[in-house]
Enzyme design. Structure first.
Site, short mmCIF file in Angstrom:
data_model
loop_
_atom_site.label_atom_id
_atom_site.label_comp_id
_atom_site.label_asym_id
_atom_site.label_seq_id
_atom_site.Cartn_x
_atom_site.Cartn_y
_atom_site.Cartn_z
N SER A 1 -9.78 -0.19 6.96
CA SER A 1 -9.21 -0.03 5.62
C SER A 1 -8.56 -1.27 5.04
O SER A 1 -8.21 -1.29 3.86
CB SER A 1 -8.19 1.11 5.63
OG SER A 1 -8.84 2.35 5.72
N LYS B 1 0.85 -1.20 0.00
CA LYS B 1 0.00 0.00 0.00
C LYS B 1 0.88 1.24 0.00
O LYS B 1 1.87 1.31 0.75
CB LYS B 1 -0.90 -0.01 1.24
CG LYS B 1 -1.96 1.08 1.27
CD LYS B 1 -2.82 0.97 2.54
CE LYS B 1 -3.98 1.95 2.56
NZ LYS B 1 -4.77 1.85 3.80
N SER C 1 -9.75 2.33 2.86
CA SER C 1 -8.86 3.04 1.98
C SER C 1 -7.96 2.13 1.16
O SER C 1 -7.43 2.56 0.14
CB SER C 1 -7.98 3.97 2.81
OG SER C 1 -7.11 3.23 3.65
#
Lengths: 499, 504
Positions: free
Chosen positions: A179, A80, A155
């Site tokens: 997330s 990420k 997210s």
């Protein structure tokens, strides 16, 4: 599509160790897949082709020399883009960090490198991890591989979509209010938020320090356990990192049995507000667990109804302070307004141009909540709610070994559907937030489909008992896959527009 | 003097009308090897932005880790100030945007200081003792250093651009905050200086800070307010920032008292604000307005776990504390039998440690004082050095004094011997031999010189015979001259009297 991209990390590890396949061909297969589908998915903000292939060829060389290697050596992974990596850009999904290269590696990245896992690239996210749909990325939304018109969650939509689209067998995410788990739920993948402090946060760009946690994003529970063991454990660079050993998580995932396990159904995290199909898959999962010998009981966590409200005070408060450093002075974007600008004007112009609306919204919320005269009413009260949530968990865990709920109230919604309604967007995290507020670990495993879209089932365990998640999660995974006749992702449609 | 200069009242008049209330915030930079929250070196004077890690630059993703040595140093300061030590305390974030603060917040203790509720006795020059209550001593990190370029003043006003050096960012600080100090009256400026001097001495004695004010290791913010005589309620205060020498502390407090007095006396009101001290004009100018409602949006630092102390740790640190400077002075004065005035002179001359070492080497306290306050201090002054910097060792004084006591040299010769030693001519004994400085102890040679002197001054000889013993000095002088000073004056006197048949 190459077969290699369809294998789990555990399967790849086995074939790599036996030298049935090479790390270079494994990495190349995934790079090819990225090249093929990512124009449609937009899971990757940066593809790390040269380095990934170089690391893979090192692995192959060392293996050919008979060197002892980590079991996951040569198994590629996506990271990420909230986690800093030397030699690649790190943007946090924001214009304010466009072009920035970190001079240091996050601790988890260092551990991936120590295990010789090639890093495929950096995945898309809502700006600074603020969002539940990845639509708040400054670099365009990521699309759900199950339906390109729908969101992949957020997210960490990029990591979840990359794994769901077979672009990577493994990915790292971060979970502040869901997330990792909510994207896992809506993409039919597995996501784990470890116990707070179980994985070092050093090098994870902070949103809300007391809530953030790095964790695995994978297609199987066993793969998450394997990755968790690589990244977990104490780190002297993170004062909040636990000193406990990471634990026998892989063993727990392989010991997939819920016989005699007390599973608490959280009364407050179901029913109203939960989509019919979500509720139906959840109830079916409970039936399967009962049939497998689990002791399914109902528990009540009455203060969970305040969790979302308290979260939206604590998270923005901490974020408002954590994001103060983006001011154009030392790194990242610098906007110099016309005239003879003072440092205040440079800082202001930089932040005005560099941050997106959702980030600004949360900075303003947090600044307000912390301001003199409001602190006690907002931040102070929210911390008290946090204590109450902790007590609810304590009480529930006297009745149950693990707790269970749907991961998200709905399946993936359409792109743009909730973009102008922040409160509706925030509601996506209603079931995942309590775990962050109390620091307890959680896992989301695929629970089936509702109208062709994945539903997630969440297990929660007491702090430091992450192993229980892997045991329960792997058991449910096996039970469900037996009913489906294979992994849920085998039912995913071929990605549209890909020839 | 600039147009900014305010009206002031004479100090005497100010004191007739008002009582000053003081308060101090003294920042002490600790001399730990690394910074408060990172592994970067804590070093002064290096090339800008070299003593930094990603943590000190506040790069994305970094986390702080508390320096254990800094915590121990802070506890030691707390113990030395007779404070209570918190069993558990945490750090907070003080949020404000400023380019010398890399994260745009300072990690500092706020509502839970490591040390609190202490006190310290401050002795003024005349022996008066004031007890100053310490409210708290808390840990925090220093900011970086801004240098404003392109302007004529070096200040931010008129500068074209500014440079920032983060070497100092994250250096551990302990901020020591007093409770309001009432009742100092006209002694306020003197007390201010003595208080800061005492803090500097304590942290230096503890070994936790280099305590060099000229390098900013000890920095003082001085709060001053006035209340009309007899009034209980405190007046509005001003905070004069970064007064960084002892003399400046005294002057700044005196100036602010006079300035406040002029404003209040004219019916005006004091603005609560920070003030800047200007050494050149010995005056202050207005800084930024400061109110109690300054909003720093403090909240507990979520990246750090609380600092937890226990009795065993604190007692171990307590056992490592050196003797407090004030107690040590009291003990030494009693041991040495010096009068208050003598002892104060010794302290002011900076030779207390040297005397202690010299006495420990076997020299009588009075003799040690005579050496250090006399010949050695005199030579230090000429050389523009501290007495201790001259290179005089206790062993040297032991040897010199031994030569005097055995009659080999006299006091006057000993000065020459000292000169020889300091000029690198060898040990005192070697200098005596090389320069031929030994006293004439051969009575035959002395008698010859005495006879010569008596013959040269027959009238004086007669006076002595007549019982005027004080006249002997003139003959002694003649003998000393004849022997070029290398005679024992006592022995000479005795021989003169014997020669003249007079009872001494």
């Amino acid at each position: 599509m190459s077969d290699l991209t369809r294998l789990s990390a555990a399967q790849l590890a086995e074939k790599l160790t036996s030298r049935e396949i090479s790390a270079v061909e494994t990495v190349q297969a995934h790079l090819d897949r990225i090249g093929e589908v990512d124009p449609a998915i937009n899971a990757f903000l940066h593809v790390n082709t040269d380095e990934a292939l170089r690391v893979a060829s090192e692995v192959d060389k060392e293996r050919s020399l008979g060197d002892a290697m980590h079991p996951l050596a040569g198994v590629p992974i996506a990271v990420k883009d909230l986690i800093v990596t030397k030699g690649q850009p790190t943007t946090a999904g924001s214009k304010i960090l466009e072009g920035w290269h970190s001079p240091y590696d996050a601790t988890v990245v260092r551990r991936l490198r120590d295990a010789k896992m090639p890093i495929l690239g950096k995945t898309n996210l809502d700006e600074f991890a603020m969002g539940s749909s990845t639509e708040h990325s400054a670099y365009g939304p990521t699309r759900n591989p199950w339906d390109l018109e729908r969101i992949p969650g957020g997210s960490g939509g990029g990591s979840a979509a990359a794994v769901a689209a077979f672009e990577a067998p493994l990915a790292l995410g971060t979970d502040t209010g869901g997330s990792i788990r909510q994207p896992g739920a809506v993409t039919g993948t597995v996501g784990v938020k470890p116990t707070y402090g179980g994985v070092s946060r050093y090098g994870a760009i902070a949103m809300a320090s007391s809530l953030d946690q790095i964790g695995p994003v994978t297609r199987t529970v066993l793969d998450s356990a394997m990755l968790h063991e690589v990244i977990g454990g104490h780190d002297p660079h993170d004062s909040t990192s636990l000193t406990d050993p990471v634990g026998a998580l892989v063993e727990a995932a392989r010991n997939a049995d819920v016989k005699g396990m007390r599973i608490g159904v959280i009364k407050e995290l179901q029913g109203e507000g939960y989509q019919e199909g979500v509720q139906a898959r959840f109830n079916e999962a409970l039936d399967l667990l009962r049939q497998a010998g689990a002791d399914v009981v109902e528990v009540s966590c009455p203060n969970f109804k305040y969790a979302l409200g308290a979260y939206y005070l604590i998270m923005p408060s901490e974020a408002s302070s954590n994001l103060a450093k983006y001011d154009g002075v030392r790194f990242g974007l610098r906007v110099v307004p016309d005239g003879a600008p003072t440092i205040e004007r440079v800082m202001g112009a930089t932040r005005a141009a560099g941050f997106g609306d959702e980030v600004k919204r949360r900075i303003i919320l947090g600044t307000y909540a912390l301001s003199a005269g409001y602190y006690d009413a907002y931040y102070g009260s929210a911390q008290k709610v946090r204590t109450l949530i902790q007590r609810d968990f304590d009480a529930a865990f006297t009745q149950a070994d693990v707790l269970i709920s749907p991961t998200a109230p709905t399946t993936a919604f359409k792109l743009g559907e909730k973009l102008d309604d922040p409160l509706a967007m925030y509601l996506n995290d209603v079931a995942t937030i309590p775990a962050n507020m109390a620091g307890v670990p959680g896992i989301s495993v695929p629970g089936g489909l509702s109208d062709g879209l994945p539903v997630g089932i969440q297990f929660l365990a007491p702090a430091r008992q992450d192993a229980r998640l892997y045991r329960a999660g792997a058991a449910l995974e096996t039970l469900l896959e037996n009913t489906w006749g294979g992994p849920l992702l085998a039912q995913a449609p071929e990605i549209a527009g890909v020839k | 003097m600039t147009a900014e200069t305010a009206e002031i009242l004479s100090f005497e008049e100010a004191m007739e009308k008002f009582d000053p209330v003081l308060g101090f915030e003294v920042h002490v930079e600790l001399n730990t090897r690394t910074k408060m929250f990172s592994s970067a070196p804590n070093a002064f004077g290096d090339t800008p932005n070299t003593n930094v890690t990603p943590v000190d630059l506040g790069l994305p993703g970094v986390l702080p880790v508390i320096n254990r040595v800094a915590v121990e140093s802070s506890i030691k300061i707390g113990l030395a100030l007779n404070c209570k030590i918190a069993e558990r305390c945490h750090f907070a974030r003080k949020n404000y945007f400023y380019p010398d603060t890399p994260k745009n917040f300072q990690t500092s203790q706020y509502d839970e200081p490591i040390a609190y509720d202490g006190s310290i006795d401050i002795e003024l020059a005349d022996g008066t003792v004031f007890t100053i209550e310490i409210e708290r001593a808390h840990m925090e990190e220093d900011a970086g250093k801004l240098t404003h370029m392109g302007g004529s003043t070096g200040r931010i006003q008129g500068a074209e651009f500014s440079l920032v050096d983060y070497n100092r960012a994250g250096v551990p600080l302990v901020e020591i905050v007093t409770k309001p100090i009432v009742g100092a009256g006209e002694r306020a400026p003197e007390l201010a200086k003595a208080y800061v001097a005492a803090i500097r001495e304590i942290v230096k004695n503890l070994g936790v800070s280099d305590a060099r004010m000229e390098r900013g290791n000890v920095r003082c913010d001085a709060n001053v307010s006035l209340k009309p005589k007899g009034q209980e309620k405190f007046g509005t205060r001003t905070e004069t920032k970064n007064v960084n020498s002892l003399r400046a502390v005294e002057h700044a407090v005196r100036y602010e008292i006079q300035r406040h007095a002029a404003v209040l006396d004219a019916g005006g009101t004091i603005t609560q604000e920070t003030r800047h001290w200007h050494e050149d004009t010995r005056s202050t100018t207005a800084g930024r307005p400061k109110s109690d409602a300054d909003d720093y949006r403090y909240f507990p630092e979520p990246d750090l776990v609380p600092v937890v102390t226990d009795d065993a740790w604190i007692e171990k640190l307590r056992s490592e504390l050196p003797e407090p400077p004030a107690a040590r002075r009291k003990r030494l004065q009693a041991d040495w039998g010096y009068s208050d005035a003598e002892f104060r002179d010794v302290v002011n001359a900076g030779v207390m440690d040297s005397i202690e070492e010299t006495v420990a080497a076997g020299v009588k306290p009075a003799t040690a004082r005579k050496w250090w306050m006399g010949e050695i201090s005199r030579r230090a002054k000429v050389a523009d050095l501290e007495p201790a910097e001259l290179g005089v060792t206790p062993a040297l004084i032991v040897e010199l004094q031994g030569l005097i006591d055995s009659g080999k040299i006299n006091d006057k010769l000993s000065r020459e011997v000292l000169d020889g030693v300091l000029a690198g001519e060898g040990t005192p004994t070697e200098v005596v031999a090389q320069r031929g400085l030994e006293v004439v102890s051969d009575d035959g040679a002395l008698l010859e010189a005495i006879d010569g002197a008596l013959a040269a001054q027959p009238d004086v000889a007669d006076k002595i015979r007549g019982g005027k013993l004080q006249a002997v000095g003139a003959i002694v002088g003649g003998v000393m001259k004849a022997t070029r000073g290398q005679a024992d004056a006592g022995r000479v006197r005795q021989l003169i009297l014997e020669r003249l048949g007079v009872e001494g």
